[in-house]
Design a protein around this motif. Sequence first.
Motif, PDB file in Angstrom:
ATOM      1  N   SER A   2      16.865  -9.233  -3.375  1.00 42.98           N
ATOM      2  CA  SER A   2      16.080  -9.842  -4.449  1.00 42.98           C
ATOM      3  C   SER A   2      16.855  -9.735  -5.764  1.00 42.98           C
ATOM      4  CB  SER A   2      14.729  -9.142  -4.585  1.00 42.98           C
ATOM      5  OG  SER A   2      14.919  -7.781  -4.889  1.00 42.98           O
ATOM      6  N   LEU A   3      16.696 -10.737  -6.596  1.00 39.01           N
ATOM      7  CA  LEU A   3      17.415 -10.770  -7.873  1.00 39.01           C
ATOM      8  C   LEU A   3      16.469 -10.481  -9.021  1.00 39.01           C
ATOM      9  CD1 LEU A   3      19.527 -13.997  -7.249  1.00 39.01           C
ATOM     10  CD2 LEU A   3      20.185 -11.622  -6.859  1.00 39.01           C
ATOM     11  N   ASN A   4      16.935  -9.699  -9.971  1.00 41.57           N
ATOM     12  CA  ASN A   4      16.138  -9.346 -11.151  1.00 41.57           C
ATOM     13  C   ASN A   4      16.480 -10.302 -12.282  1.00 41.57           C
ATOM     14  OD1 ASN A   4      14.826  -8.258 -13.316  1.00 41.57           O
ATOM     15  ND2 ASN A   4      15.540  -6.155 -12.972  1.00 41.57           N
ATOM     16  N   ILE A   5      15.628 -11.291 -12.468  1.00 40.91           N
ATOM     17  CA  ILE A   5      15.910 -12.299 -13.497  1.00 40.91           C
ATOM     18  C   ILE A   5      15.413 -11.859 -14.872  1.00 40.91           C
ATOM     19  CG2 ILE A   5      15.871 -14.192 -11.833  1.00 40.91           C
ATOM     20  CD1 ILE A   5      13.058 -14.868 -12.848  1.00 40.91           C
ATOM     21  N   HIS A   6      14.743 -10.714 -14.934  1.00 43.92           N
ATOM     22  CA  HIS A   6      14.193 -10.234 -16.212  1.00 43.92           C
ATOM     23  C   HIS A   6      15.052  -9.123 -16.828  1.00 43.92           C
ATOM     24  CE1 HIS A   6      10.598 -12.581 -15.524  1.00 43.92           C
ATOM     25  NE2 HIS A   6      10.466 -12.039 -14.325  1.00 43.92           N
ATOM     26  N   TYR A   7      16.202  -8.827 -16.191  1.00 45.01           N
ATOM     27  CA  TYR A   7      17.028  -7.716 -16.675  1.00 45.01           C
ATOM     28  C   TYR A   7      17.580  -7.997 -18.072  1.00 45.01           C
ATOM     29  CZ  TYR A   7      21.170  -4.831 -17.321  1.00 45.01           C
ATOM     30  OH  TYR A   7      22.123  -3.984 -17.848  1.00 45.01           O
ATOM     31  N   LYS A   8      17.458  -7.002 -18.932  1.00 49.72           N
ATOM     32  CA  LYS A   8      18.109  -7.025 -20.244  1.00 49.72           C
ATOM     33  C   LYS A   8      18.790  -5.686 -20.468  1.00 49.72           C
ATOM     34  CE  LYS A   8      15.572 -10.336 -23.125  1.00 49.72           C
ATOM     35  NZ  LYS A   8      14.844 -10.509 -24.403  1.00 49.72           N
ATOM     36  N   GLU A   9      19.986  -5.718 -21.051  1.00 47.23           N
ATOM     37  CA  GLU A   9      20.683  -4.461 -21.315  1.00 47.23           C
ATOM     38  C   GLU A   9      19.908  -3.629 -22.333  1.00 47.23           C
ATOM     39  OE1 GLU A   9      25.284  -4.497 -20.410  1.00 47.23           O
ATOM     40  OE2 GLU A   9      24.810  -5.533 -22.281  1.00 47.23           O
ATOM     41  N   ASP A  10      19.877  -2.351 -22.089  1.00 51.80           N
ATOM     42  CA  ASP A  10      19.152  -1.417 -22.949  1.00 51.80           C
ATOM     43  C   ASP A  10      20.174  -0.697 -23.824  1.00 51.80           C
ATOM     44  OD1 ASP A  10      17.559   0.493 -24.118  1.00 51.80           O
ATOM     45  OD2 ASP A  10      16.449   0.949 -22.287  1.00 51.80           O
ATOM     46  N   PHE A  11      20.110  -0.910 -25.115  1.00 51.25           N
ATOM     47  CA  PHE A  11      21.104  -0.336 -26.016  1.00 51.25           C
ATOM     48  C   PHE A  11      21.144   1.181 -25.944  1.00 51.25           C
ATOM     49  CE2 PHE A  11      22.070   1.546 -30.201  1.00 51.25           C
ATOM     50  CZ  PHE A  11      23.405   1.184 -30.297  1.00 51.25           C
ATOM     51  N   LYS A  12      19.995   1.821 -25.728  1.00 49.00           N
ATOM     52  CA  LYS A  12      19.993   3.290 -25.728  1.00 49.00           C
ATOM     53  C   LYS A  12      20.888   3.845 -24.629  1.00 49.00           C
ATOM     54  CE  LYS A  12      15.765   4.231 -23.012  1.00 49.00           C
ATOM     55  NZ  LYS A  12      16.450   4.734 -21.805  1.00 49.00           N
ATOM     56  N   ASP A  13      21.090   3.089 -23.544  1.00 46.61           N
ATOM     57  CA  ASP A  13      21.975   3.548 -22.485  1.00 46.61           C
ATOM     58  C   ASP A  13      23.443   3.437 -22.891  1.00 46.61           C
ATOM     59  OD1 ASP A  13      19.805   4.109 -20.874  1.00 46.61           O
ATOM     60  OD2 ASP A  13      19.789   2.123 -19.947  1.00 46.61           O
ATOM     61  N   ARG A  14      23.718   2.640 -23.913  1.00 42.51           N
ATOM     62  CA  ARG A  14      25.072   2.584 -24.464  1.00 42.51           C
ATOM     63  C   ARG A  14      25.279   3.699 -25.486  1.00 42.51           C
ATOM     64  NH1 ARG A  14      27.620  -0.714 -20.903  1.00 42.51           N
ATOM     65  NH2 ARG A  14      26.609  -2.765 -20.757  1.00 42.51           N
TER      66      ARG A  14
END
Length: 959
Positions: A2-14
Amino acid sequence: MSLNIHYKEDFKDRHIAPNTADVDAMLHTLGLGSVDELIEQTVPQTIRLKQPLNLPQAKSEKDYLSSLKQTASLNKVFKSYIGQGYYDTTTPGVILRNVMENPGWYTQYTPYQAEIAQGRLQALLNFQTLVIDLTGMEIANASLLDEGTAAAEAMFMQFSLRKNQAAKKFFVSELLFPQTIDILKTRANPFGIELVIGDHQTTTLNEEFFGAIIQYPAGNGEVFDYTAFAQNAHTLNVKVTVVADLLSLTLLTPPGEWGADIVVGTTQRFGVPMGFGGPHAAYFATKDEYKRSIPGRIIGVTIDSNNNYALRMALQTREQHIRRDKATSNICTAQALLAIMAGFYAVYHGPKGLKLIAERTHGLAVTLAESLEKAGYTQLNKVYFDTIQLDLGNLVDSIHRECIDNEINLNYKGSVVTIALDETTAIEDVQLLVKIFAKVKGIAADAVELADEIVATVIPTSLQRTSAYLGHPVFNAHHSEHEMLRYIKSLEAKDLSLCHSMIALGSCTMKLNATTEMIPVTWPEFGRIHPFAPADQVAGYYTIFNELDKWLSEITGFAAMSLQPNAGAQGEYAGLMVIRAYHQDRGDHHRNIALIPSSAHGTNPASAAMAGMKIIIVKSLENGNIDVDDLRAKAEENKENLSCLMVTYPSTHGVFEESIIDICNIIHENGGQVYMDGANMNAQVGLTSPGNIGADVCHLNLHKTFCIPHGGGGPGMGPIGVAKHLVPYLPAHAVVDISKEKSIHAVSSAPWGSASILVISHAYIAMMGGEGLTSATKHAILNANYMKARLEQHYPVLYSGANGRCAHEMILDCRAFKNFGIEVVDIAKRLMDYGFHAPTVSFPVAGTLMVEPTESEPKHELDRFCDALIAIRKEVTAVENGDSDKTDNPLKNAPHTATVVTGDEWNHGYSRQTAAFPLPYVAAYKFWPSVGRVNDSFGDRSLVCACPPIESYMEEETV
């Protein structure tokens, strides 16, 4: 799949470096099951926030930049002729890209470890040389915060040097820029200094005056010959400060040649964007005889352990921590990055280039003046550099409308208008102004003979500069871009920054300065805005200020912020002045006692003294905590006169003191206010807050907790948050109306301090969100406790909390090593051989290292640093056991340069490998210090604070 089309990078993880595996491994070392379990053991439950931070949902980097572009578009970039100390300028691309936008320059720390800071030290020495040469003075510092505060520092220096202790009057030319006069009012008040504001041509000085300050060119653009004024002042033992435009001094007789004792000003127009007020590097120059009274930092020439040319900070290094309330200034930062840019600007253009820029600017001003006179206007200034003055009478409104329609800002004061030209002004701009003025007069544009070439100077021969300047080779050798690029890079290569390794400085929080946070600073919508531009042109900036005010108030638990203080120590001072105003407004003029713990930052007592307070020191217990019984006794003993307590939380020792609420209550019960130093906010955000704890005011170091980079020793920002009852007293401004009901006068030149870098903190908070900020705090505490667990087996850790945990930093005790000849400074220098900058040395306890890792460092970097300190501890043990010579060992000879290690001779009792590559990882990360250990005492004995020809300097050494 399954593909996650709602994924957005989370700045806090950077931003937060430890990943899940890192966290699990660190928790295992600590014997804990979760990060929250660690926080429960570290932060007292009594001060914990009951609700999570109420901040907007975190944005991705892409979404933030997109939304900020929309906000930035609300700022209207008009052509500015406002002047008043702020001018549009052209930043050479090679400097913009390779210095201002380069983390190799902006992530450096203050050059306290000179051996790995020779690049920026040389760049700052260039800056000092530039200032000395152009002002005609003998010595200069490496920058101050802004022109207004530099002028205030000059006033206080004159006050401190006065021979007649009864002299309390200070003459202030009415033609100083209004923001400078405003700051002088702030600084004069606590010391009972009487400002006499008037006309320098008519005011009569006498023995009641200790000093005077004049502007050159004056605030209205007129250039006066102040020679007679200075001579008369000196016959009365009155010292003279001159606020001088540095670019004009390429054409005008420098103040040092006609009698100035001190010269101050801004270097903003040397390639540093206006940025709605900052950051900009001020300068401070004076006579050699006053060198030990100069505020701020001075870069001086010395030699290293190999008798080679070297640089270091001289004389005033951390003098606040030594002299405390007797310090000549509370300044502990500067504007290093901006001073470096200004110095590079002078290197790039050289003396000829600077003079051509000045001549062109002056020539266009003359052209404009003569053209407007042909159109029937009267230009009021007889002698001027770049600014002309006209009384427009009833035409002023029409001129204003036409200028706005053409996206032009002039400086209006009633019917009188000044027009200040700058480096970016072109002949076409002058022609457009003349057409506008002609149109308002009803004159056909072609009826006015518009000049198409620059005409002759109006500066009389008596005021024209004849002396040479910038003759040193550095200002005459790098004018092609290729040469300039290589010069910049050659200096950058000598400096260790966050690009190379972690900088684990206790109390200084050297964390990630994300690229996305930095990018908007150089957008023209932020950089090319004058701080006195009309409010309807800066809606984008106002949006950022309002949001930042709201967010920081939520984070601190306060009612409102002032964003004006442009450094941490400036925030301290502003907070204390607000407390002072509060007491005085209630009729409590006698409340002037500040209680300060013995462990406090050195700027605390220095700031309190500047605010006119009497300092009483509160004892600390053996465990480092405030002695609550001593505090209570002193608060009660002085309850009639108690003004405030200055307290750092977590403590300067890196501990969450359990008694902090009781401490605040004791102060309030005795009529005082609680000022909290926000240096350690990186351990508070999202878990507790100054307001929740019980403080009344707190300054925030945005260059620490909120990601503005340190810039090699500045810029910084130190806004203050206050409780509701103190809001009416927040700083005002003389030009832009930001006044509250009972505001104190300004503390910085610009209404919102260094406004352009507030965007960085705005970006950080917006992209982290409340959850991200809280997580950052937790991980900062986790990283610190993990390092503590690894290091306490090798170094005693001086202080810890009730459950044996530290906050976000810890103190390693190295004092016992002195018994066999090893000093803490030896460990600091040896760390350079391992590729690291030392932690904070000998503060708050002499002979110790204060370590703070921050949340932005991954476990493998923490381990590298721990491995280095553990290996150094083994080297110490070798000396202790006699396996290594007490004087010839890797610690005493550190740092080891490439030249020494690869030299033909090696006469040490340890190998070259041990010297340069003491652990296996070092080879892959090797950073070579460019000089051996710096000789501080030699440099102070033979103080040289300008660029000497290296060859001649070294010849003198061999004589």
